[in-house]
Motif scaffolding. Sequence first.
Motif, PDB file in Angstrom:
ATOM      1  N   THR A  84      -1.628  10.231   3.562  1.00 20.90           N
ATOM      2  CA  THR A  84      -2.971   9.921   3.081  1.00 20.90           C
ATOM      3  C   THR A  84      -2.907   8.675   2.216  1.00 20.90           C
ATOM      4  N   GLN A  85      -3.792   7.737   2.490  1.00 19.63           N
ATOM      5  CA  GLN A  85      -3.816   6.487   1.742  1.00 19.63           C
ATOM      6  C   GLN A  85      -4.121   6.745   0.272  1.00 19.63           C
TER       7      GLN A  85
ATOM      8  N   ASN B  67       0.845  -1.194   0.000  1.00 22.88           N
ATOM      9  CA  ASN B  67       0.000   0.000   0.000  1.00 22.88           C
ATOM     10  C   ASN B  67       0.880   1.244   0.000  1.00 22.88           C
TER      11      ASN B  67
ATOM     12  N   LEU C 134       1.210   5.623   0.758  1.00 20.59           N
ATOM     13  CA  LEU C 134       0.722   6.827   1.417  1.00 20.59           C
ATOM     14  C   LEU C 134       1.404   8.029   0.780  1.00 20.59           C
TER      15      LEU C 134
ATOM     16  N   GLN D  67      -5.891   6.006  -2.931  1.00 22.50           N
ATOM     17  CA  GLN D  67      -7.203   5.359  -3.054  1.00 22.50           C
ATOM     18  C   GLN D  67      -7.133   4.073  -3.865  1.00 22.50           C
TER      19      GLN D  67
ATOM     20  N   CYS E 140       5.671   3.588   1.283  1.00 21.11           N
ATOM     21  CA  CYS E 140       4.876   2.382   1.072  1.00 21.11           C
ATOM     22  C   CYS E 140       4.921   1.564   2.354  1.00 21.11           C
TER      23      CYS E 140
END
Length: 105
Positions: A33-34, A27, A29, A36, A69
């Motif tokens: 903020t993640q 994932n 950031l 989407q 990440c």
Amino acid sequence: INPTNVTTCLGSPAVFTCVTDVSVAINWLINRTQVQSPPPTIPLTPGPGSQSTLSVTATSELNEASVLCYYTPSVLLPSIVSPPAYLSVQAPPSAPTNLTTTALN
């Protein structure tokens, strides 16, 4: 995990690559903020690792943005977070303008 700092011009893509030594979903950031819809995690061959490449279009809002990440090795372990990579956005070099002035008498 190997994101590195990226310097790019306004409007150009900035590419960050995250490589892990285990097969996991990665994932991303941006400024904590993640992302989407994170880019897909590609298994490394050969080997048990994974890789994900995030491409961001440089805008003035993203100047000095921190990109990192992270992945969760297993349900029992906390997420492993990479050190942040910083995105520096520079104004595009201005094209030289040849001005020809004609005096009309």
